[in-house]
Design an enzyme around this catalytic site. Structure first.
Site, PDB file in Angstrom:
ATOM      1  N   ASP A  45      -2.297  10.690  12.875  1.00 39.10           N
ATOM      2  CA  ASP A  45      -2.713  11.975  12.299  1.00 39.10           C
ATOM      3  C   ASP A  45      -4.197  12.220  12.554  1.00 39.10           C
ATOM      4  O   ASP A  45      -4.969  11.263  12.700  1.00 39.10           O
ATOM      5  CB  ASP A  45      -2.467  11.988  10.794  1.00 39.10           C
ATOM      6  CG  ASP A  45      -0.991  11.949  10.456  1.00 39.10           C
ATOM      7  OD1 ASP A  45      -0.180  12.425  11.263  1.00 39.10           O
ATOM      8  OD2 ASP A  45      -0.654  11.424   9.368  1.00 39.10           O
ATOM      9  N   TYR A  73      -2.306  -1.370   8.768  1.00 35.89           N
ATOM     10  CA  TYR A  73      -3.221  -0.313   8.331  1.00 35.89           C
ATOM     11  C   TYR A  73      -4.135  -0.814   7.213  1.00 35.89           C
ATOM     12  O   TYR A  73      -3.763  -1.667   6.415  1.00 35.89           O
ATOM     13  CB  TYR A  73      -2.448   0.886   7.778  1.00 35.89           C
ATOM     14  CG  TYR A  73      -1.570   1.592   8.774  1.00 35.89           C
ATOM     15  CD1 TYR A  73      -2.043   2.679   9.501  1.00 35.89           C
ATOM     16  CD2 TYR A  73      -0.246   1.193   8.969  1.00 35.89           C
ATOM     17  CE1 TYR A  73      -1.225   3.344  10.412  1.00 35.89           C
ATOM     18  CE2 TYR A  73       0.577   1.848   9.878  1.00 35.89           C
ATOM     19  CZ  TYR A  73       0.077   2.922  10.603  1.00 35.89           C
ATOM     20  OH  TYR A  73       0.889   3.569  11.497  1.00 35.89           O
ATOM     21  N   ASP A  87      -1.763  13.674   1.387  1.00 38.95           N
ATOM     22  CA  ASP A  87      -3.079  13.130   1.740  1.00 38.95           C
ATOM     23  C   ASP A  87      -4.157  14.106   1.285  1.00 38.95           C
ATOM     24  O   ASP A  87      -3.861  15.174   0.731  1.00 38.95           O
ATOM     25  CB  ASP A  87      -3.189  12.800   3.235  1.00 38.95           C
ATOM     26  CG  ASP A  87      -3.094  14.028   4.134  1.00 38.95           C
ATOM     27  OD1 ASP A  87      -3.360  15.160   3.668  1.00 38.95           O
ATOM     28  OD2 ASP A  87      -2.767  13.875   5.333  1.00 38.95           O
ATOM     29  N   ARG A 190       1.224   7.531   3.881  1.00 37.94           N
ATOM     30  CA  ARG A 190       1.038   8.614   2.902  1.00 37.94           C
ATOM     31  C   ARG A 190       2.223   8.689   1.940  1.00 37.94           C
ATOM     32  O   ARG A 190       2.053   9.056   0.775  1.00 37.94           O
ATOM     33  CB  ARG A 190       0.823   9.955   3.611  1.00 37.94           C
ATOM     34  CG  ARG A 190       2.028  10.441   4.363  1.00 37.94           C
ATOM     35  CD  ARG A 190       1.814  11.823   4.943  1.00 37.94           C
ATOM     36  NE  ARG A 190       0.866  11.802   6.040  1.00 37.94           N
ATOM     37  CZ  ARG A 190       0.200  12.877   6.452  1.00 37.94           C
ATOM     38  NH1 ARG A 190       0.352  14.016   5.829  1.00 37.94           N
ATOM     39  NH2 ARG A 190      -0.614  12.809   7.478  1.00 37.94           N
TER      40      ARG A 190
END
Length: 306
Positions: A45, A73, A87, A190
């Site tokens: 993203d 992550y 988000d 997310r």
């Protein structure tokens, strides 16, 4: 005879900056390397930073064969508000005072989202609904639901907890959680933030996301686009890329000549896709054994390019 496209071919491991799309990275790499043959694997993203795997020249053919099924992550989850996109770039849907949420409750919620779970993707994902991307449908105001999908979260570790807000002065308390996540491909971080906040009754969303690894490729391999622009080199040439990514079988010059011309080798009992390497350390092809044949799924160096 060596070919220029082979000499320039390889994987570029980009440390993507925030604010640009994965397609933006591809476009900039086309200019840097002066070629249209550029592709990427595993979209990030615009808000996210970190590891993005980009193929240059002949290495674009590798992208669909790479085992990029595990991803890692570093992220920050904010408890106390939910958003339209799950988000910080979305509009706030709900707010709640999260100051009363205890560390034990957070740990329990994280544990429930660890392991093999069913996860509903974010509506701003690239998943197709009736032939259209979900994120495109969201922009039209369409009302739709996405089905839960099985994903695996093998690690969901709390690294730090920060509490903010002053309920005495009317400022809702929020809790920011720095987390490390290892997961299967197709997992939405997310959505973990959304589901953790929902389970705790205060809402949650993602405020920061950095991908630290995709398969065998990590931030140690990665460079920023500015660094790539300065030296104009790939991170791993095509030989290094396939030898890092696949099991290896050494073959003779005669076998290399044979497989480079589209013939097959004798199987030796290796499972899955593997790379065959000649005595000069050149990757010749990616091979898979079926029955009495070990035949190529991708010829890295066809006879015309050797």
């Amino acid at each position: 005879m060596a070919d220029a496209t082979i000499e320039k071919a390889g994987l570029l491991i980009v440390d993507k900056q925030a604010g640009i799309t994965s397609h933006d990275v591809v476009s900039r790499c086309r200019k840097i390397f002066d070629t249209r043959r550029v592709g990427h694997a595993g979209t990030l993203d615009p808000m996210a930073t970190g590891v993005l795997v980009v193929g240059i020249e002949r290495a674009t053919k590798l992208l669909g064969l790479l085992s990029l099924t595990t991803k890692s992550y570093a992220a920050t989850i904010r408890l106390g508000a939910s958003t339209t996109t799950d988000d910080r770039e979305g509009e706030i849907l709900t707010t709640a005072d999260a100051s009363g949420v205890t560390d034990d409750e957070i740990a329990s919620g994280v544990a429930d989202l660890t392991g093999d779970i069913q996860q509903v993707p974010a509506k701003v994902s690239a998943i197709k609904v009736d032939g259209r991307r979900a994120h495109a449908l969201v922009r039209t105001g369409a009302d739709f639901d996405l089905e839960a999908r099985p994903v695996t979260v093998s690690r969901f570790d709390m690294l730090a907890t920060r509490r903010d807000g002053d309920t005495d002065n009317g400022t809702p308390g929020v809790v920011d959680l720095d987390v490390a996540v290892d997961c299967s491909s197709g997992t939405y971080i997310r959505s973990l933030a959304r589901d953790l906040g929902a389970a705790l009754g205060v809402g949650g969303h993602l405020t920061a996301l950095r991908r630290t690894a995709v398969g065998p490729f990590t931030l140690e391999h990665a460079r920023t686009l500015d660094e790539v622009r300065e030296d104009g080199r790939v991170s791993l040439d095509i030989d290094e890329a396939v030898k890092l990514s696949f099991p290896r079988r050494d073959i003779s010059d005669d076998e290399a000549e044979s497989i480079s011309q589209g013939r097959w080798l004798e199987p030796i009992g290796m499972k899955g896709v593997y790379v065959v390497v000649d005595p000069h350390e050149q990757a010749i092809a990616l091979i898979q054994e079926k029955g009495k044949r070990a035949s190529s799924v991708m010829v890295v160096r066809p006879a015309t390019l050797r």
